[in-house]
Design an enzyme around this catalytic site. Structure first.
Site, PDB file in Angstrom:
ATOM      1  N   ASP A   1       2.616  -3.281  12.157  1.00 16.70           N
ATOM      2  CA  ASP A   1       1.931  -3.331  10.871  1.00 16.70           C
ATOM      3  C   ASP A   1       1.780  -1.887  10.414  1.00 16.70           C
ATOM      4  OD1 ASP A   1       0.181  -3.390   8.755  1.00 16.70           O
ATOM      5  OD2 ASP A   1      -1.505  -4.214   9.891  1.00 16.70           O
TER       6      ASP A   1
ATOM      7  N   LYS B   1       2.094   5.318   2.236  1.00 17.03           N
ATOM      8  CA  LYS B   1       2.576   4.000   1.818  1.00 17.03           C
ATOM      9  C   LYS B   1       2.490   3.838   0.303  1.00 17.03           C
ATOM     10  CE  LYS B   1       1.839  -0.762   3.358  1.00 17.03           C
ATOM     11  NZ  LYS B   1       0.964  -1.560   4.246  1.00 17.03           N
TER      12      LYS B   1
ATOM     13  N   GLU C   1       2.998  -8.896   4.901  1.00 17.51           N
ATOM     14  CA  GLU C   1       1.784  -8.817   5.713  1.00 17.51           C
ATOM     15  C   GLU C   1       0.995 -10.131   5.751  1.00 17.51           C
ATOM     16  OE1 GLU C   1       0.098  -5.279   4.067  1.00 17.51           O
ATOM     17  OE2 GLU C   1       1.702  -4.076   4.936  1.00 17.51           O
TER      18      GLU C   1
ATOM     19  N   ASP D   1      -5.630 -10.714   1.821  1.00 21.12           N
ATOM     20  CA  ASP D   1      -5.446  -9.472   2.577  1.00 21.12           C
ATOM     21  C   ASP D   1      -5.809  -8.267   1.715  1.00 21.12           C
ATOM     22  OD1 ASP D   1      -4.595  -7.241   3.929  1.00 21.12           O
ATOM     23  OD2 ASP D   1      -2.566  -7.969   4.339  1.00 21.12           O
TER      24      ASP D   1
END
Ligand SMILES: Nc1ncnc2c1ncn2[C@@H]1O[C@H](COP(=O)(O)OP(=O)(O)OP(=O)(O)O)[C@@H](O)[C@H]1O
Ligand SMILES: [Mg+2]
Lengths: 609, 533
Positions: free
Chosen positions: A8, A70, A171, A193
């Site tokens: 992850d 990211k 994810e 999420d």
């Protein structure tokens, strides 16, 4: 079966897991932590620091410490998110050669995939240390709403880190896999999420080991860091009102604010109010030190961030509507991501879905676990598990008027293929340009351009007469192929679309090599360091021992001779320490050790006697 | 002859091709090639006798030659001696492909021809690491993909609810999603898996809509019933044949020229009547894609008759059976003359045989009467197809009874019309769903069963979608014969001719159409296209 890890790769934290003997397990890092900060720093000596060690030195080395990369990966220089990041991060973000984004640390330029690669590499090393063997394969997760460029860039990062990325999965999907793994359930669930940088919502149907993604949506620019920023703004604004000083101008102060804001936010998930204390945050023009001290209540935090939470709920609503799903069909809602620990978030989610969020999963670990589960499922012979994944964005081509004509709608299960017949728009048009686009916007240019090609040799004819069949094909691993065919002549053109991650193949190859070189050098350096320490240890012992030995044997000529020879050996060892030359150090250490062996006996005998 | 030494003599012997057989290199007579092409996986001698249309003796003789030449082997040798099968009981009805929610049965006999089977055996050397059984299954499903209903595709009972539907789709996914074979070298099976998966997914998505599912169910159930009756019919006709066998020496050839008995003795081989083509949007693109091929040639040769891959035996419907001899012909390369002589011979033999049945069997008349009464009862109950079947049997057992013949004829016509209607509706539905090739198949079946102008027209169009211009032309011509004054029929024919590059012919038809209906917009549009072409 070959080992495959699940990673992850989070905005703030990364996590690595593996399926061992059928059980998915998180692998703790050297420090015993189950997640590793997604931070990379370049130390003064040129050494890369990754994870906790990078985080620890962030305040003192803010300009050379990259976090939240990211938010940059797979993005274009002109993207709004890049502009926003440039204003808020202390490290320097510069424009790359292909309209992409790079960061500059100590005059060295790194691409976003490289920085991500350093994190992936760290996770790989964590796994290798734990397993005691090399790991070459991985499944890596990305936010569901990442586009192809961002996915490709993440894949490139894997390659630079020396990983064969079997699959990039979403994810929330991974979270669902971990949630449903080994359970014999049949139900529809929602995965909510909210991580450090991104928000994702996915609806899945689970049954008999099959996980079907029904719908997925999100916002790649909404996460915990936005909550932090609200606190920072509040602090900065208050401070400016009081002292007329903008704390954001000072990079060190900004970094401290960031740390303290996040800390306060996390504390407020457990307590109702917290003290924020930053002594000596800045000095006035007259060099008078100033302190920052404020109390933040949970209520205040909720007020500062209410629109952020509402945005998540709004996206949920839209997703359900588009997928034609009624809230009552959902049997469980699973919270993923650290920011869902915030009570207000939990409250709003429970209220919206009319369900108590599932307690059984660990929000920081499920994603990596799911990635590992998918990896194992792919490699296993008769896996009981199958993921039916979807394309997160629509795909199509540009048609007359600069519009996007979608061929494959978002949330279509892959593998899939779709054809449509198009025609020419001009008389005597002998070629057509096929622009392959990804996105939901009506206007072509507002979407991501994945690739283009030209079909030539069309018959000269009045407009609208020549028919061209365009076929889109997406394989199970998400690879997009586009074919265009002149139905009259049978002539065909095809491309396999690989989104540009911002890096050319040559660049990736170069980065892979550089990274390898760095690792080799690093390993060499570590070995030299170890050798140096071993040598130093022997030298220290020699220094301790020699006077005693001297006292015992100096009386004889033989002893004198031996002693002076030993001193030569010792001197040579001492000079080898400074040389950083591994072979010389090893030889010197071995020689000195032999001498010492002799002397040790002498000393112990003399003591006994 | 000792059955141990000559296993071919036993009708229950399962024969199969020698693995790895290179058919291209094998030197075979036309008849040997044809019989060989009927062997799909393990096939019993009995099935082959039923399926070749050559008659038992000729079939067995050919099989023996093939056996001696080493092209076929007998898969296993059961100890039981040959006995004529007791009627009904020994010929179990093949499990309906729609029955239950179990998976579509792995039946190697279904739909795979020799070339493909040989490939399954030879491709092992190419490093494909899927089990043989799975490869056969994939090929078989892929072959029949277009033919299968959505329920069949998902292995789902038509009355299934939403939950069962999802379960079925998930089960299918577990079987056909390419990710299940991630580590395998899939070769051509990768695309096969993807294709099957995509179609299952399409079926799932369509059936998820309650209303659509209900409509689809009605049609499929009606057809399922028909198929069941057809199977029953076959069983009964097998029974009738057994009676004949018991009565005397087997006739030199099983009847196949006669339309009616062809229907009855059609072998239980489900076959892909439609050549497998990639899924394509329904568009009037026929001809365009295959421009390179000589156009005229395409109007006279059907893509189906390719000798290297002979089609398997036609499906049971009377419709297809009617075209049976033509199919056989293209394989055997018989001259048309010989074919028609054979047809005449067979018709004569058939008559003789029926007389023999009637004459030698005291029970024939009684049996005929039983069937007749049964038929009338079924008619009363509204079971049209079953009634037609029974009446046909009655007429077969007692060919001299004119009443039987008349009733059989009228009810048969009615039954065919109702069947055709079902096929036509199904075709329209499939067309609407976007399964053009499946739609084409059903238009064809409807047209073959009814001979109605509209059905024929749509069949012609369907054949164009499949790029089968020869059949397209045939249907279009028949449509025009059925309704000589129909403008639509003429335009369909014109389009077929145009697709085949016969501009002048096409133009003539359009001109005639415009004479019938001056200013017809469709005709004018077509005329424009012809001029431009
Ligand atoms: N107890 C807590 N209360 C509130 N927020 C928290 C808490 N613990 C962690 N967070 C926040 O969660 C975020 C990190 O979550 P997580 O580790 O799931 O994100 P990530 O996986 O790195 O990011 P992403 O998934 O968006 O790429 C940070 O913003 C952090 O401040
Ligand atoms: Mg996360």
């Amino acid at each position: 079966m070959e080992k495959v890890i699940g990673i992850d790769l989070g905005t703030t934290n990364s996590c690595v897991a593996i399926v061992e003997d059928g059980a998915p397990t998180v692998i703790p890092n050297r420090g015993g932590y189950r997640t590793t900060p997604s931070m990379v720093a370049l130390a003064e000596n040129g050494k890369r620091l990754v994870g906790h060690i990078a985080k620890r030195q962030a305040i003192t080395n803010a300009e050379n410490t990259v976090y939240a990369v990211k938010r940059l990966i797979g993005r274009k220089w002109a993207d709004a998110s890049v502009t926003a990041a440039r204003e808020s991060v202390p490290y320097s973000i510069i424009e790359g050669p292909h309209n992409d984004v790079r960061v500059e640390l100590r005059e060295k330029v790194f691409s976003a995939p490289e920085i991500s690669a350093f994190i992936l590499q760290e996770m790989k090393l964590v796994a290798q240390e734990y397993l005691g063997e090399d790991v070459a394969k991985a499944v890596v997760t990305v936010p569901a709403y990442f586009n192809d460029a961002q996915r490709q860039a993440t894949k490139d990062a894997g390659a630079i880190a020396g990983l064969d990325v079997l699959r990039i999965i979403n994810e929330p999907t991974a979270a669902a896999l971990a949630y449903g793994f080994g359970k014999n359930i049949e139900r529809k669930v929602a995965i909510f999420d909210l991580g450090g940088g991104t928000f994702d919502i996915s609806i899945l149907e689970i049954g008999n080991g099959v996980f079907e993604v029904i719908s997925t949506a999100g916002d790649t620019l909404l996460g915990g860091e936005d909550f932090d920023r609200r606190i920072i703004d509040w602090l900065v604004f208050g401070f400016a009102k009081e002292h007329k000083i903008d704390l954001r101008k000072d990079k060190m102060a900004l970094q401290r604010l960031k740390d303290v804001a996040e800390k306060a936010k996390c504390e407020l998930s457990a307590v109702k109010e917290t003290e924020i204390n930053l002594p000596f945050i800045i000095s006035t023009a007259s060099n008078e030190p100033l302190h920052l001290q404020r109390t933040l209540t949970r209520e205040k935090l909720d007020e500062l961030t209410v629109d952020l939470v509402e945005r998540t709920v709004h996206i949920c609503k839209k997703t359900l509507r588009e997928a034609n799903i009624d809230k009552s069909e959902l049997e469980d809602v699973i919270l993923v991501g650290g920011q869902t620990r915030m009570p207000k978030v939990q409250e709003m989610v429970a209220e919206f879905f009319g369900l108590d969020p599932c307690k059984g999963v660990h929000p920081d670990e499920v994603v990596a676990l799911g990635a590992a589960i998918q990896g194992a499922a792919l490699l296993e012979e008769d896996s009981e598990m199958l993921l039916l994944d979807v394309t997160p964005h629509s795909l199509g081509i540009m048609i007359v008027g600069g519009l996007l004509h979608k061929l494959i709608e978002q949330n279509t299960t892959v593998p899939t293929s779709k054809s449509h017949i198009f025609t020419t728009i001009k008389d005597n048009q002998t070629s057509v340009k096929i622009l392959v686009l990804q996105g939901e916007a009506e206007r072509a240019e507002e979407n991501e351009l994945l690739g283009e090609f030209i079909l030539t040799g069309l018959r000269r004819a009045p407009k609208g007469e020549v028919e061209i069949e365009v076929t889109f094909e997406i394989s199970a691993d998400g690879i997009v192929a586009v074919h265009a065919k002149d139905l009259e002549t049978g002539q065909q053109q095809s491309i396999t679309v690989t989104a540009t991650s911002g890096l050319t193949e040559d660049e990736i190859r170069r980065m892979v090599d550089e990274n390898k070189d760095y690792l080799v050098e690093l390993r060499d350096n570590e070995e030299i360091e170890r050798e140096k320490q071993a040598l130093q240890k022997v030298i220290d012992e020699a220094e301790r021992l020699f006077p005693d030995v001297d006292a015992v044997i100096a009386g004889s000529d033989f002893g004198k001779d031996a002693m002076s020879k030993a001193r030569v050996v010792l001197d040579r060892a001492k000079s080898a320490v400074g040389m950083r030359e591994r072979k010389a150090m090893t030889e010197a250490r071995e020689a000195l050790d032999r001498t010492l062996n002799m002397f040790r006996g002498v000393v112990s005998r003399s003591r006994a006697g | 002859m000792d059955t141990q030494a000559d296993p071919i003599a036993r009708k229950d012997s399962p024969v199969r091709l020698v693995p790895g057989l290179d058919l291209m290199a094998a030197r075979l007579s036309a008849q040997e090639g044809f019989v060989l092409s009927r062997i799909a996986g393990e096939t019993t001698v009995q099935l082959l006798c039923d399926g070749t249309g050559l008659g038992d003796a000729a079939t067995i003789a050919t099989l023996r030659t093939l056996y001696d030449k080493g092209f076929i082997i007998v898969a296993d040798q059961r100890a039981t001696p040959v006995v004529p099968r007791p009627p009904a009981a020994a010929v179990p009805a093949p499990a309906g492909p729609l029955s239950g929610s179990g998976s579509v049965e792995l039946d190697e006999r279904l739909g795979l021809d020799t070339a493909e089977l040989a490939q399954v055996d030879t491709e092992e050397a190419t490093g494909i690491d899927l089990k043989r059984e799975l490869r056969l299954r994939l090929r078989s499903v892929r072959r029949r993909l277009k033919e299968m209903s959505f329920f069949e595709l998902l292995g789902l009972a038509p009355d299934a609810d939403a939950k069962a539907l999802r379960r079925a789709y998930f089960e299918r996914s577990k079987e056909f999603h390419p990710d299940r074979y991630y580590t395998k070298n899939l070769g051509p099976y990768k695309e096969m898996l993807a294709e099957i998966f995509r179609q299952s997914k399409a079926a799932y998505e369509y059936l998820q809509d309650e209303d659509k599912r209900a409509a689809y169910r009605v049609l499929v159930l009606a057809q399922q019933e028909e198929e069941q009756i057809e199977r029953q019919l076959r069983r009964q006709s097998a029974e009738a044949l057994e009676v004949v066998h018991l009565a005397g020496p087997p006739p030199p050839a099983t009847p196949s020229g006669d339309e009616g008995s062809a229907e009855q003795s059609a072998p239980p081989l489900a076959t892909p009547v439609v050549p497998s083509l990639p899924w394509r949007d329904r568009r009037d693109t026929a001809g365009a894609a295959l421009f390179q091929r000589s156009l005229r040639e395409r109007l006279v040769t059907s893509p189906r008759g390719v000798t290297t891959r002979p089609p398997t035996a036609p499906l049971v419907s009377a419709a297809v059976a009617a075209r049976g001899p033509a199919t056989v012909e293209s394989v055997e390369a018989d001259s048309a003359e010989r074919a028609s002589r054979r047809d005449r011979d067979q018709a004569r033999q058939q008559r003789q045989r029926q007389q023999r049945v009637a004459g030698t069997l005291g029970g024939g008349k009684r049996k005929a009467q039983d069937y007749f009464e049964q038929g009338l009862k079924q008619l009363e109950e509204g079971k049209l197809l079953a009634a037609a079947a029974s009446l046909k049997l009655a007429a077969t057992f007692d060919p001299d009874n004119l009443e039987y013949a008349r009733r059989s004829e009228t009810v048969g016509r009615e039954a065919r019309a109702s069947t055709a209607d079902g096929y036509f509706k199904r075709a329209l539905l499939e067309e609407q769903v976007g399964r053009t090739e499946t739609a084409a198949l059903y238009f064809q079946r409807a047209a073959d069963a009814s001979g109605l102008g509209l059905h024929l027209q749509r069949a012609a169009e369907g054949m164009m979608w499949l790029d089968d211009l020869k059949n397209a032309r045939e249907y279009a011509t028949k449509a025009l014969q059925a309704e000589p004054n129909s403008v639509d029929a003429r335009l369909v024919l014109a389009r077929v001719l145009l697709a085949g590059g016969l501009k002048e012919h096409a133009r003539r038809e359009v001109d005639l159409a415009l004479k019938l209906a001056p200013g017809h917009p469709g005709a004018k549009e077509l005329l424009k296209r012809i001029k431009k072409a």
